[in-house]
Write a protein that holds these residues in place. Structure first.
Motif, mmCIF file in Angstrom:
data_model
loop_
_atom_site.group_PDB
_atom_site.id
_atom_site.type_symbol
_atom_site.label_atom_id
_atom_site.label_comp_id
_atom_site.label_asym_id
_atom_site.label_seq_id
_atom_site.Cartn_x
_atom_site.Cartn_y
_atom_site.Cartn_z
ATOM 1 N N MET A 94 -29.851 -32.638 -0.477
ATOM 2 C CA MET A 94 -30.614 -33.033 -0.164
ATOM 3 C C MET A 94 -30.719 -34.819 -0.831
ATOM 4 O O MET A 94 -30.983 -35.860 -0.150
ATOM 5 C CB MET A 94 -32.063 -32.533 -0.443
ATOM 6 N N ILE A 95 -30.819 -34.460 -2.504
ATOM 7 C CA ILE A 95 -30.876 -35.925 -2.990
ATOM 8 C C ILE A 95 -29.786 -36.488 -2.755
ATOM 9 O O ILE A 95 -30.117 -38.283 -2.639
ATOM 10 C CB ILE A 95 -31.048 -35.572 -4.160
ATOM 11 N N ILE A 96 -29.065 -36.270 -2.288
ATOM 12 C CA ILE A 96 -27.395 -36.783 -1.742
ATOM 13 C C ILE A 96 -27.968 -37.557 -0.591
ATOM 14 O O ILE A 96 -27.331 -39.659 -0.571
ATOM 15 C CB ILE A 96 -25.760 -36.079 -0.673
ATOM 16 N N PHE A 97 -28.881 -37.342 0.236
ATOM 17 C CA PHE A 97 -29.373 -37.920 1.726
ATOM 18 C C PHE A 97 -29.998 -38.846 1.111
ATOM 19 O O PHE A 97 -30.094 -40.351 1.963
ATOM 20 C CB PHE A 97 -29.745 -37.561 2.204
ATOM 21 N N ILE A 98 -31.102 -38.860 -0.002
ATOM 22 C CA ILE A 98 -31.896 -39.823 -0.501
ATOM 23 C C ILE A 98 -30.819 -40.998 -0.822
ATOM 24 O O ILE A 98 -31.889 -41.879 -0.526
ATOM 25 C CB ILE A 98 -32.894 -39.201 -1.102
ATOM 26 N N LYS A 99 -30.448 -41.092 -1.398
ATOM 27 C CA LYS A 99 -29.748 -41.621 -2.276
ATOM 28 C C LYS A 99 -28.887 -42.732 -1.084
ATOM 29 O O LYS A 99 -28.827 -44.077 -1.469
ATOM 30 C CB LYS A 99 -28.275 -41.399 -3.582
ATOM 31 N N LEU A 100 -28.111 -41.963 -0.373
ATOM 32 C CA LEU A 100 -27.329 -42.849 0.835
ATOM 33 C C LEU A 100 -28.789 -43.613 1.496
ATOM 34 O O LEU A 100 -28.221 -44.131 1.993
ATOM 35 C CB LEU A 100 -26.535 -41.498 1.523
ATOM 36 N N LEU A 101 -29.607 -43.153 1.367
ATOM 37 C CA LEU A 101 -31.003 -43.820 2.533
ATOM 38 C C LEU A 101 -31.226 -44.626 1.937
ATOM 39 O O LEU A 101 -31.348 -45.595 2.253
ATOM 40 C CB LEU A 101 -31.512 -42.560 3.068
ATOM 41 N N LEU A 102 -31.374 -44.671 0.140
ATOM 42 C CA LEU A 102 -32.210 -45.561 -0.196
ATOM 43 C C LEU A 102 -30.896 -46.941 -0.455
ATOM 44 O O LEU A 102 -31.346 -48.084 -0.125
ATOM 45 C CB LEU A 102 -32.145 -45.339 -1.868
ATOM 46 N N ALA A 103 -29.338 -46.194 -0.724
ATOM 47 C CA ALA A 103 -28.398 -47.883 0.204
ATOM 48 C C ALA A 103 -28.900 -48.324 1.437
ATOM 49 O O ALA A 103 -27.990 -49.258 1.139
ATOM 50 C CB ALA A 103 -27.286 -46.948 -0.497
ATOM 51 N N HIS A 104 -28.817 -47.608 1.948
ATOM 52 C CA HIS A 104 -28.698 -48.298 3.195
ATOM 53 C C HIS A 104 -30.327 -49.118 3.466
ATOM 54 O O HIS A 104 -29.766 -49.945 4.211
ATOM 55 C CB HIS A 104 -28.821 -46.907 4.458
ATOM 56 N N LEU A 105 -31.001 -48.585 3.059
ATOM 57 C CA LEU A 105 -32.090 -49.269 3.382
ATOM 58 C C LEU A 105 -32.269 -51.093 2.085
ATOM 59 O O LEU A 105 -32.660 -51.883 2.883
ATOM 60 C CB LEU A 105 -34.056 -49.148 2.807
ATOM 61 N N LEU A 106 -31.430 -50.674 0.951
ATOM 62 C CA LEU A 106 -30.967 -52.054 0.389
ATOM 63 C C LEU A 106 -29.972 -52.747 1.251
ATOM 64 O O LEU A 106 -30.648 -53.829 0.773
ATOM 65 C CB LEU A 106 -30.704 -51.487 -0.878
ATOM 66 N N GLY A 107 -28.780 -52.452 1.942
ATOM 67 C CA GLY A 107 -28.053 -52.865 2.200
ATOM 68 C C GLY A 107 -28.586 -53.582 3.480
ATOM 69 O O GLY A 107 -27.795 -54.843 3.403
ATOM 70 N N ASP A 108 -29.188 -52.904 4.111
ATOM 71 C CA ASP A 108 -29.719 -53.529 5.495
ATOM 72 C C ASP A 108 -30.955 -54.153 5.843
ATOM 73 O O ASP A 108 -30.985 -55.260 6.572
ATOM 74 C CB ASP A 108 -29.489 -52.467 6.423
ATOM 75 N N PHE A 109 -31.565 -54.178 4.268
ATOM 76 C CA PHE A 109 -32.501 -54.826 4.877
ATOM 77 C C PHE A 109 -33.474 -55.938 3.520
ATOM 78 O O PHE A 109 -34.024 -56.720 4.236
ATOM 79 C CB PHE A 109 -33.846 -53.719 5.114
ATOM 80 N N ILE A 110 -32.567 -55.494 2.069
ATOM 81 C CA ILE A 110 -33.249 -55.866 1.495
ATOM 82 C C ILE A 110 -31.951 -57.373 0.516
ATOM 83 O O ILE A 110 -32.440 -58.224 0.763
ATOM 84 C CB ILE A 110 -33.300 -54.652 -0.233
ATOM 85 N N MET A 111 -30.688 -56.678 0.926
ATOM 86 C CA MET A 111 -29.741 -58.057 0.644
ATOM 87 C C MET A 111 -29.367 -58.702 1.318
ATOM 88 O O MET A 111 -28.075 -58.595 1.552
ATOM 89 C CB MET A 111 -29.261 -56.384 -0.149
ATOM 90 N N GLN A 112 -29.470 -58.065 2.750
ATOM 91 C CA GLN A 112 -29.246 -58.950 4.158
ATOM 92 C C GLN A 112 -30.268 -59.746 4.361
ATOM 93 O O GLN A 112 -30.869 -59.386 5.380
ATOM 94 C CB GLN A 112 -28.872 -58.101 4.972
ATOM 95 N N PRO A 113 -29.484 -61.237 4.165
ATOM 96 C CA PRO A 113 -30.690 -62.775 4.779
ATOM 97 C C PRO A 113 -30.560 -63.174 6.041
ATOM 98 O O PRO A 113 -29.503 -62.233 6.264
ATOM 99 C CB PRO A 113 -30.114 -63.132 4.162
ATOM 100 N N ASN A 114 -31.482 -63.173 6.444
ATOM 101 C CA ASN A 114 -31.520 -63.751 7.670
ATOM 102 C C ASN A 114 -30.169 -65.202 8.414
ATOM 103 O O ASN A 114 -29.928 -65.406 9.204
ATOM 104 C CB ASN A 114 -32.033 -64.073 8.284
ATOM 105 N N SER A 115 -29.869 -65.218 7.399
ATOM 106 C CA SER A 115 -28.455 -66.303 7.646
ATOM 107 C C SER A 115 -27.030 -65.497 7.441
ATOM 108 O O SER A 115 -26.350 -65.964 8.572
ATOM 109 C CB SER A 115 -28.257 -67.241 6.456
ATOM 110 N N TRP A 116 -27.096 -64.179 6.978
ATOM 111 C CA TRP A 116 -26.423 -63.590 7.318
ATOM 112 C C TRP A 116 -25.837 -63.145 8.749
ATOM 113 O O TRP A 116 -25.502 -62.880 9.117
ATOM 114 C CB TRP A 116 -26.211 -62.723 6.482
ATOM 115 N N ILE A 117 -27.178 -62.705 9.049
ATOM 116 C CA ILE A 117 -27.744 -62.012 10.642
ATOM 117 C C ILE A 117 -27.135 -63.214 11.582
ATOM 118 O O ILE A 117 -25.997 -62.398 12.425
ATOM 119 C CB ILE A 117 -29.140 -61.377 10.548
ATOM 120 N N ALA A 118 -27.658 -64.422 11.050
ATOM 121 C CA ALA A 118 -27.189 -65.135 12.614
ATOM 122 C C ALA A 118 -25.689 -65.498 11.887
ATOM 123 O O ALA A 118 -25.022 -65.842 13.859
ATOM 124 C CB ALA A 118 -28.403 -65.847 12.475
#
Length: 236
Positions: A1-25
């Motif tokens: 379970m902890i592996i999935f939690i860490k993978l989910l954390l990586a996803h949240l950081l990569g998709d929402f925290i470390m992706q500026p709007n300029s990248w998305i555009a």
């Protein structure tokens, strides 16, 4: 379970925290020609690898990069301004499924040991019934009281449908898990938000219409929640 939690954390950081709007555009404009699409996918793999902190995880991190790239590229090519919200939900669900898959592969989980029993089907049936089917039933029942003026326009009806679904699912979960006191807080919150309507005489018809729909909707959720809880105890 902890592996999935860490993978989910990586996803949240990569998709929402470390992706500026300029990248998305830039990705939406250039699609597969955008360098940010490749950088974004590599960041996901790097974050997952760092959080797992196991040298042997590198093939799975690489697989995560490839899957994330494929999902994002598919979304970029098929989404339109009208379907952007829908594709965002599909995109996130696919990413979540990929994280679960990688966690299962890493742990070498034998899925044949996990058997779906009767309780699963009881809960799923209750949840499905409380979504669109109940919305249609409630709408049909209260159709004779539908306000004839513009106060109940299409936007309100669509919003009310999804609010009703969420309310019923909350009540259902509260009853099945035995947290009956939470239902009172939900009703209180609904009453507070509707207090403004109750104090305005010109909205009285709309208010009564909403209250009737709410009470019938809650009645369905309570009845089905109690029935499901009783059935679950019989199958334990």
């Amino acid at each position: 379970m902890i592996i999935f939690i860490k993978l989910l954390l990586a996803h949240l950081l990569g998709d929402f925290i470390m992706q500026p709007n300029s990248w998305i555009a830039d990705k939406e404009r250039k699609k597969h020609l955008s360098l940010y699409l490749y950088r974004h996918s590599l960041i996901h793999g790097a974050l997952a690898y760092l959080l797992i902190s196991d040298y042997n995880f590198w093939p799975y991190a690489l697989l995560l990069v490839l899957i994330h790239f494929a999902i994002d590229l598919t979304k970029l090519h098929f989404q339109t301004p009208l379907t952007k919200r829908r594709w965002f939900i599909v995109d996130q669900l696919l990413h979540l499924a990929s994280l679960i898959l990688i966690a299962i592969m890493w742990h070498k989980v034998d899925l044949s040991h996990y058997v779906i029993d009767d309780r699963f089907w009881i809960v799923v049936t209750g949840i499905i019934f409380l979504t669109i089917p109940t919305s249609i039933i409630v709408k049909t029942i209260i159709s004779i009281w539908t306000p004839s003026d513009d106060s109940a326009d299409s936007d309100l009806q669509h919003a009310g449908k999804y609010i009703g679904i969420l309310e019923r699912l909350f009540v259902f979960c509260f009853i099945v898990t035995g947290h009956f006191e939470a239902i009172g807080f939900l009703l209180a919150a609904k009453s507070i938000f509707r207090f403004g309507d109750l104090t305005q005489a010109r909205d009285r018809k709309l208010t009564e219409y909403v209250l009737i729909g709410t009470l019938i909707s809650f009645a369905f959720a309570v009845f089905l929640g109690l029935l499901t809880a009783k059935l679950l105890t019989e199958f334990t």
